[in-house]
Design a protein around this motif. Structure first.
Motif, PDB file in Angstrom:
ATOM      1  N   HIS A  54       0.946  -1.202   0.046  1.00  0.00           N
ATOM      2  CA  HIS A  54       0.006   0.043   0.023  1.00  0.00           C
ATOM      3  C   HIS A  54       0.842   1.183   0.149  1.00  0.00           C
ATOM      4  O   HIS A  54       2.105   1.258   0.328  1.00  0.00           O
ATOM      5  N   GLY A  55       0.408   2.339  -0.639  1.00  0.00           N
ATOM      6  CA  GLY A  55       1.037   3.647  -0.469  1.00  0.00           C
ATOM      7  C   GLY A  55       2.349   3.634  -1.441  1.00  0.00           C
ATOM      8  O   GLY A  55       3.099   4.323  -1.306  1.00  0.00           O
ATOM      9  N   GLY A  56       2.432   2.839  -2.310  1.00  0.00           N
ATOM     10  CA  GLY A  56       3.508   2.912  -3.157  1.00  0.00           C
ATOM     11  C   GLY A  56       4.784   2.275  -2.761  1.00  0.00           C
ATOM     12  O   GLY A  56       5.929   2.842  -2.819  1.00  0.00           O
ATOM     13  N   GLN A  57       4.700   1.430  -1.525  1.00  0.00           N
ATOM     14  CA  GLN A  57       5.781   1.004  -0.885  1.00  0.00           C
ATOM     15  C   GLN A  57       5.874  -0.443  -1.470  1.00  0.00           C
ATOM     16  O   GLN A  57       5.228  -1.116  -2.122  1.00  0.00           O
ATOM     17  N   TYR A  58       7.469  -1.088  -1.514  1.00  0.00           N
ATOM     18  CA  TYR A  58       7.702  -2.389  -2.142  1.00  0.00           C
ATOM     19  C   TYR A  58       8.732  -2.855  -0.948  1.00  0.00           C
ATOM     20  O   TYR A  58       9.319  -2.401  -0.231  1.00  0.00           O
ATOM     21  N   THR A  59       8.573  -4.578  -1.053  1.00  0.00           N
ATOM     22  CA  THR A  59       9.304  -5.204  -0.510  1.00  0.00           C
ATOM     23  C   THR A  59       9.482  -6.572  -1.376  1.00  0.00           C
ATOM     24  O   THR A  59       9.202  -6.634  -2.503  1.00  0.00           O
ATOM     25  N   PHE A  60      10.599  -7.395  -0.811  1.00  0.00           N
ATOM     26  CA  PHE A  60      10.758  -8.798  -1.647  1.00  0.00           C
ATOM     27  C   PHE A  60       9.477  -9.387  -2.200  1.00  0.00           C
ATOM     28  O   PHE A  60       8.526  -9.381  -1.254  1.00  0.00           O
ATOM     29  N   GLY A  61       9.575  -9.694  -3.440  1.00  0.00           N
ATOM     30  CA  GLY A  61       8.338 -10.628  -3.872  1.00  0.00           C
ATOM     31  C   GLY A  61       8.339 -12.077  -3.703  1.00  0.00           C
ATOM     32  O   GLY A  61       9.507 -12.576  -3.072  1.00  0.00           O
ATOM     33  N   PRO A  62       7.406 -12.695  -4.238  1.00  0.00           N
ATOM     34  CA  PRO A  62       7.236 -14.191  -4.078  1.00  0.00           C
ATOM     35  C   PRO A  62       8.427 -15.159  -4.565  1.00  0.00           C
ATOM     36  O   PRO A  62       8.920 -15.975  -3.978  1.00  0.00           O
ATOM     37  N   ARG A  63       9.039 -14.504  -5.815  1.00  0.00           N
ATOM     38  CA  ARG A  63       9.952 -15.248  -6.377  1.00  0.00           C
ATOM     39  C   ARG A  63      11.244 -15.308  -5.410  1.00  0.00           C
ATOM     40  O   ARG A  63      12.087 -16.297  -5.535  1.00  0.00           O
ATOM     41  N   ILE A  64      11.487 -14.228  -4.508  1.00  0.00           N
ATOM     42  CA  ILE A  64      12.738 -14.508  -3.672  1.00  0.00           C
ATOM     43  C   ILE A  64      12.407 -15.682  -2.767  1.00  0.00           C
ATOM     44  O   ILE A  64      13.310 -16.520  -2.398  1.00  0.00           O
ATOM     45  N   SER A  65      11.229 -16.078  -2.247  1.00  0.00           N
ATOM     46  CA  SER A  65      10.963 -17.340  -1.399  1.00  0.00           C
ATOM     47  C   SER A  65      11.211 -18.527  -2.184  1.00  0.00           C
ATOM     48  O   SER A  65      11.849 -19.492  -1.400  1.00  0.00           O
ATOM     49  N   VAL A  66      10.940 -18.454  -3.370  1.00  0.00           N
ATOM     50  CA  VAL A  66      11.097 -19.526  -4.296  1.00  0.00           C
ATOM     51  C   VAL A  66      12.377 -19.825  -4.371  1.00  0.00           C
ATOM     52  O   VAL A  66      12.910 -21.021  -4.256  1.00  0.00           O
ATOM     53  N   MET A  67      13.071 -18.672  -4.674  1.00  0.00           N
ATOM     54  CA  MET A  67      14.818 -19.076  -4.659  1.00  0.00           C
ATOM     55  C   MET A  67      15.447 -19.427  -3.656  1.00  0.00           C
ATOM     56  O   MET A  67      16.303 -20.192  -3.714  1.00  0.00           O
ATOM     57  N   ASP A  68      14.944 -18.840  -2.538  1.00  0.00           N
ATOM     58  CA  ASP A  68      15.532 -19.398  -1.148  1.00  0.00           C
ATOM     59  C   ASP A  68      15.277 -20.885  -0.996  1.00  0.00           C
ATOM     60  O   ASP A  68      16.010 -21.665  -0.761  1.00  0.00           O
ATOM     61  N   TYR A  69      13.993 -21.489  -1.504  1.00  0.00           N
ATOM     62  CA  TYR A  69      13.645 -22.895  -1.338  1.00  0.00           C
ATOM     63  C   TYR A  69      14.289 -23.762  -2.144  1.00  0.00           C
ATOM     64  O   TYR A  69      15.049 -24.673  -1.832  1.00  0.00           O
ATOM     65  N   ILE A  70      14.621 -23.201  -3.524  1.00  0.00           N
ATOM     66  CA  ILE A  70      15.572 -23.708  -4.465  1.00  0.00           C
ATOM     67  C   ILE A  70      16.979 -24.098  -3.927  1.00  0.00           C
ATOM     68  O   ILE A  70      17.558 -25.007  -4.099  1.00  0.00           O
ATOM     69  N   SER A  71      17.381 -22.953  -3.464  1.00  0.00           N
ATOM     70  CA  SER A  71      18.898 -22.913  -2.736  1.00  0.00           C
ATOM     71  C   SER A  71      19.222 -23.749  -1.733  1.00  0.00           C
ATOM     72  O   SER A  71      19.910 -24.489  -1.642  1.00  0.00           O
ATOM     73  N   GLN A  72      18.028 -23.880  -1.096  1.00  0.00           N
ATOM     74  CA  GLN A  72      18.136 -24.869   0.305  1.00  0.00           C
ATOM     75  C   GLN A  72      18.158 -26.332  -0.243  1.00  0.00           C
ATOM     76  O   GLN A  72      18.868 -27.027   0.364  1.00  0.00           O
ATOM     77  N   GLN A  73      17.177 -26.497  -1.214  1.00  0.00           N
ATOM     78  CA  GLN A  73      17.276 -28.056  -1.644  1.00  0.00           C
ATOM     79  C   GLN A  73      18.238 -28.424  -2.499  1.00  0.00           C
ATOM     80  O   GLN A  73      18.504 -29.571  -2.548  1.00  0.00           O
ATOM     81  N   SER A  74      19.029 -27.480  -3.054  1.00  0.00           N
ATOM     82  CA  SER A  74      20.006 -27.913  -3.937  1.00  0.00           C
ATOM     83  C   SER A  74      21.389 -28.014  -3.486  1.00  0.00           C
ATOM     84  O   SER A  74      22.204 -28.170  -3.840  1.00  0.00           O
ATOM     85  N   ASN A  75      21.436 -27.000  -2.290  1.00  0.00           N
ATOM     86  CA  ASN A  75      22.896 -26.987  -1.790  1.00  0.00           C
ATOM     87  C   ASN A  75      23.361 -28.290  -1.166  1.00  0.00           C
ATOM     88  O   ASN A  75      22.662 -28.789  -0.347  1.00  0.00           O
ATOM     89  N   PRO A  76      24.226 -28.803  -1.790  1.00  0.00           N
ATOM     90  CA  PRO A  76      24.710 -30.130  -1.198  1.00  0.00           C
ATOM     91  C   PRO A  76      25.183 -30.260  -0.023  1.00  0.00           C
ATOM     92  O   PRO A  76      25.111 -31.192   0.774  1.00  0.00           O
ATOM     93  N   ILE A  77      25.960 -29.127   0.713  1.00  0.00           N
ATOM     94  CA  ILE A  77      26.186 -29.128   1.981  1.00  0.00           C
ATOM     95  C   ILE A  77      25.141 -29.235   2.880  1.00  0.00           C
ATOM     96  O   ILE A  77      24.953 -30.052   3.849  1.00  0.00           O
ATOM     97  N   ILE A  78      23.793 -28.692   2.721  1.00  0.00           N
ATOM     98  CA  ILE A  78      22.796 -28.744   3.531  1.00  0.00           C
ATOM     99  C   ILE A  78      22.234 -30.162   3.483  1.00  0.00           C
ATOM    100  O   ILE A  78      21.829 -30.870   4.344  1.00  0.00           O
ATOM    101  N   ARG A  79      22.310 -30.651   2.138  1.00  0.00           N
ATOM    102  CA  ARG A  79      21.468 -31.948   1.738  1.00  0.00           C
ATOM    103  C   ARG A  79      22.330 -33.121   2.741  1.00  0.00           C
ATOM    104  O   ARG A  79      21.638 -33.861   3.457  1.00  0.00           O
ATOM    105  N   PHE A  80      23.818 -32.989   2.774  1.00  0.00           N
ATOM    106  CA  PHE A  80      24.665 -34.099   3.708  1.00  0.00           C
ATOM    107  C   PHE A  80      24.477 -33.782   4.916  1.00  0.00           C
ATOM    108  O   PHE A  80      24.645 -34.645   5.712  1.00  0.00           O
ATOM    109  N   SER A  81      24.203 -32.656   5.367  1.00  0.00           N
ATOM    110  CA  SER A  81      24.387 -32.198   6.869  1.00  0.00           C
ATOM    111  C   SER A  81      23.136 -32.628   7.328  1.00  0.00           C
ATOM    112  O   SER A  81      23.387 -32.980   8.880  1.00  0.00           O
TER     113      SER A  81
END
Length: 250
Positions: A54-81
């Motif tokens: 509202h009021g012409g303000q902006y914040t991060f959009g939904p694609r950022i959340s999708v990118m974070d999820y992809i990063s978490q799922q694809s990171n081999p360090i996290i996967r093995f840990s």
């Protein structure tokens, strides 16, 4: 700067302190003309990287959340840990964290909590200082002296105030001691009621090490056998290093 640089610079303006910005503020901060800035913002919204409030303000959009999820799922360090971290939580009844160094701060890239413990104020992606806590110290101890000197020059006041090191030479010597020791234990450095023990995961000579740590109350750390915890963490870190190297060879 190129169009892509300018659009990326818009995204970097959003911080924990300023998660919402209006279009005029964005233009002012980056010295864009309003037509140019508005066009960049419109394109970022179209791609889901920003969303209009509202009021012409902006914040991060939904694609950022999708990118974070992809990063978490694809990171081999996290996967093995993750399986090892769950085992550590079960054995120790402490929370367990993976922490990464970025620019001049640290971020937790994954954590597992013991029975929904609410001890951790810092979650995935929230920046925390490089000068306080077990994870930052073990990461710094495992980096090159050039990086260590750079961090000390930026945060010398903080390292001095905490009593860790009064000058650069003492700082380097203490980090060298930590490296030889193979772990770092802290009590009340980041938050007064929390303690932690961290070991490094050194999986590549081309990347900063990642810290594997357990976190719990200072009261509990006053009662435990630290050597047992260090052995559990070190064994897990070694396994993660080996799994990552195997994956890279495939």
């Amino acid at each position: 700067m190129s169009t892509s640089d300018n659009m990326l610079n818009i995204l970097t303006l959003f911080t924990i302190q300023e998660p919402v910005l209006d279009a005029d503020t964005i233009c002012e901060k980056l010295n864009f003309s309003k037509p140019t800035g508005y066009r960049y913002i419109k394109d970022l919204v179209a791609h889901g990287l920003l969303q209009r409030l509202h009021g012409g303000q902006y914040t991060f959009g939904p694609r950022i959340s999708v990118m974070d999820y992809i990063s978490q799922q694809s990171n081999p360090i996290i996967r093995f840990s993750v399986p090892l971290m769950l085992d550590i939580v079960e054995q120790t009844e402490f929370s367990c964290c993976l922490t990464q160094f970025y620019e001049d701060y640290c971020i937790d890239i994954h954590h597992e909590s013991h029975r929904d413990s609410n001890l951790l104020a810092y979650g995935r992606g929230r920046p925390r200082p490089i000068y306080a806590g077990a994870a930052p110290k073990i990461i710094l101890a495992s980096t090159a002296p050039k990086i260590q000197k750079s961090i000390y020059q930026k945060f010398s006041n903080e390292f001095q105030a905490s009593g860790f090191a009064d000058n650069e030479q003492e700082f380097l010597e203490k980090l060298n001691q930590v490296k030889k020791q193979g772990y770092y234990a802290s009590k009340g450095e980041l938050e007064s009621h929390l303690g932690a023990i961290a070991v490094p995961i050194i999986y590549s000579n081309k990347a900063y090490p990642i810290a594997l740590s357990v976190v719990g109350s200072v009261k509990r750390f006053n009662l435990i056998n630290s050597e047992t915890i260090v052995n559990i963490l070190s064994k897990a870190a070694k396994t993660i290093e080996e799994e990552v190297k195997k994956a890279e060879q495939k």
